[in-house]
Enzyme design. Structure first.
Site, PDB file in Angstrom:
ATOM      1  N   CYS A  39       0.822  -1.212   0.000  1.00 29.36           N
ATOM      2  CA  CYS A  39       0.000   0.000   0.000  1.00 29.36           C
ATOM      3  C   CYS A  39       0.859   1.266   0.000  1.00 29.36           C
ATOM      4  O   CYS A  39       1.533   1.543  -0.981  1.00 29.36           O
ATOM      5  CB  CYS A  39      -0.994  -0.026   1.159  1.00 29.36           C
ATOM      6  SG  CYS A  39      -2.311   1.209   0.978  1.00 29.36           S
ATOM      7  N   HIS A  96      -4.026  -4.815   0.153  1.00 23.30           N
ATOM      8  CA  HIS A  96      -3.559  -5.270   1.465  1.00 23.30           C
ATOM      9  C   HIS A  96      -3.651  -6.790   1.558  1.00 23.30           C
ATOM     10  O   HIS A  96      -4.697  -7.302   1.943  1.00 23.30           O
ATOM     11  CB  HIS A  96      -4.406  -4.635   2.568  1.00 23.30           C
ATOM     12  CG  HIS A  96      -4.117  -3.191   2.773  1.00 23.30           C
ATOM     13  ND1 HIS A  96      -3.096  -2.735   3.577  1.00 23.30           N
ATOM     14  CD2 HIS A  96      -4.686  -2.084   2.248  1.00 23.30           C
ATOM     15  CE1 HIS A  96      -3.048  -1.417   3.548  1.00 23.30           C
ATOM     16  NE2 HIS A  96      -4.011  -0.991   2.743  1.00 23.30           N
ATOM     17  N   GLU A 113      -2.525  -8.621   3.734  1.00 22.74           N
ATOM     18  CA  GLU A 113      -2.747  -8.994   5.148  1.00 22.74           C
ATOM     19  C   GLU A 113      -4.214  -8.901   5.534  1.00 22.74           C
ATOM     20  O   GLU A 113      -4.596  -9.353   6.609  1.00 22.74           O
ATOM     21  CB  GLU A 113      -1.870  -8.124   6.064  1.00 22.74           C
ATOM     22  CG  GLU A 113      -2.347  -6.694   6.327  1.00 22.74           C
ATOM     23  CD  GLU A 113      -2.007  -5.706   5.232  1.00 22.74           C
ATOM     24  OE1 GLU A 113      -1.636  -6.135   4.115  1.00 22.74           O
ATOM     25  OE2 GLU A 113      -2.136  -4.491   5.473  1.00 22.74           O
TER      26      GLU A 113
END
Lengths: 183, 250
Positions: free
Chosen positions: A77, A165, A167
């Site tokens: 990001c 993202h 994650e």
């Protein structure tokens, strides 16, 4: 394998740590030159404001260290945007690993681009949250369309980076991180 | 194409889920972490945790809970309820929350919106607005107990200008009725601001979600009880929307 997450106060550092823990890897969170240099692989996370983030990186001397790294580095990001040459967010000079200028989306659709989107030619959904983007360029490995065609992933030598993202992107994100670790 | 999001909302009190839940395979119906995991596995796109704990002392349990949630689930989540300072926000984001939502505190101190946006970025800031339609849509505070002079659309616009990244609009006229979302107001809201709008209040059927994504122009839809009591399964809902031509993550 030693995985270091560069810890410079970025908003998603914890989330990135947790994501790797779910994969059975405990990363080291650090801003120390020695720790980062001793890593096998490195994550450069980021959520927040480009100018504020660059100030922190300069204070810590990381603006010199990061472009010199030889290990595989994954930017996430804002981390991806900071790897570019310049960002319109605060009109700030960034790390210059990629010779691109990060631009603000034209408000033809809602900005920020928030939510789950697919990259071109793929079926995986990834979670995006951003108002600025890296334009398509010769190093683009995944592109995405929102308002314009932009880089969802870029890669140059040992540096790779993603706008989404991983994650926070469910199973698709976990698979992505796993690939980075196992590559 | 950007997918429309389905967002279950969990009310939290003293670190526990408040509203009744009706799931099999749930060892502890009050554990927000376990419930979050189930929603994530069923295909929720995001989660919202609304802390309704009254006392400041007990709110500390929230930070610990947020950390447990962040360690467990792999989708984004928002934490709201009683957040009134930049320090509150910092603690929650550091624990792993992706976004925080502001409600009453933002009305009392609009500068809080800009302070948070400048420090942490607009992407982490959801402006939650409870509003009730009389002649106009009036904004209410304190969980709908206190009427203000603010009008929904103007307040949302100001919130956007101050740096909010999303608007979560709950219609008090529709909340709990299960008769559908406030689609006319949502449509007007979506045309007023250029940030994503999350519809809340009134979900009762799968068609209600379809209507709010089309007619209401909502970017995301939030619901609580219909998911908790398993009246609608998230998986079924997303399959239904997909068949009706709505872009959803499957």
């Amino acid at each position: 394998m030693k995985l270091v997450v560069i810890n410079y106060g970025a908003g998603n550092t914890q989330s990135v740590k947790f994501a790797f823990q779910r994969l059975g890897i405990t990363p080291v969170l650090s801003d120390s030159r020695e720790e980062i240099l001793s890593a096998d692989k490195i994550i450069f996370p980021g959520v927040g404001h480009a100018k504020a983030a660059m100030e922190v990186l300069r204070e810590k001397g990381l603006h010199v260290l990061i472009p010199q790294l030889k290990q595989p580095v994954l930017g996430i990001c804002l981390g991806m945007q900071l790897m570019c040459k310049f960002s319109e967010e605060g009109n700030v000079d960034c790390l210059g690993i990629f010779n691109e200028s990060v631009k603000l989306f034209e408000p033809k659709l809602k900005v920020p681009h928030i939510g789950w989107n697919k990259t071109d030619g793929n079926d995986d959904w990834y979670y995006f949250v951003h108002s600025y983007y890296v334009p398509q360029n010769e190093f683009t490995t995944l592109s995405c369309n929102y308002i314009t065609q932009f880089s969802a992933a870029i890669q140059k030598e040992n540096f790779s980076a993603v706008q989404f993202h991983p994650e926070k992107s469910g199973q698709a994100g976990e698979d992505f991180l796993k690939k980075f670790i196992e590559a | 194409m950007l997918a429309k999001r389905i967002i279950p909302c969990l009310d939290i009190k003293d670190g526990r889920t408040v509203k009744g839940v009706n799931f099999e395979n749930l060892r502890d119906a009050g554990d927000p972490v376990e419930l979050s995991k189930i929603y994530t596995d069923e295909g929720a796109d995001e989660l919202v945790f609304l802390d309704i704990t009254a006392t400041h002392e007990k709110r500390k349990t929230l930070v610990a809970l947020v950390e447990r949630i962040a360690a467990t689930i792999n989708i984004p989540f928002t934490v709201g309820g009683g957040i009134s300072t930049v320090e509150d926000v910092y603690a929650l984001l550091q624990s792993g929350a992706d976004k925080i939502s502001l409600n009453s505190a933002a009305v009392r101190n609009p500068k809080l919106i800009s302070d948070i946006a400048e420090k942490f970025g607009s992407q982490c800031l959801v402006l939650a607005i409870d509003a009730k339609q009389t002649t106009n849509w009036k904004v209410y505070l304190n969980g709908g107990r206190l009427e203000t002079e603010l009008v929904l659309f103007e307040w949302a616009k100001e919130g956007e200008q101050r740096g909010a990244g999303e608007i979560l609009f709950t219609s008090m006229n529709h909340d709990g009725t299960k008769n559908g979302f406030a689609n006319e107001a949502l449509q007007q809201l979506s045309e007023t601001v250029n940030i994503p709008v999350i519809a809340s209040g009134g979900a009762g059927t799968m068609e209600h979600f379809y209507n709010t994504f089309t007619y209401g122009k909502a970017d995301a839809a939030l619901a609580a009880s219909i998911f908790h009591f398993k009246e609608i399964g998230i998986n079924n809902l997303k399959n239904y929307l997909h068949q009706k031509g709505i872009t959803v993550r499957l």
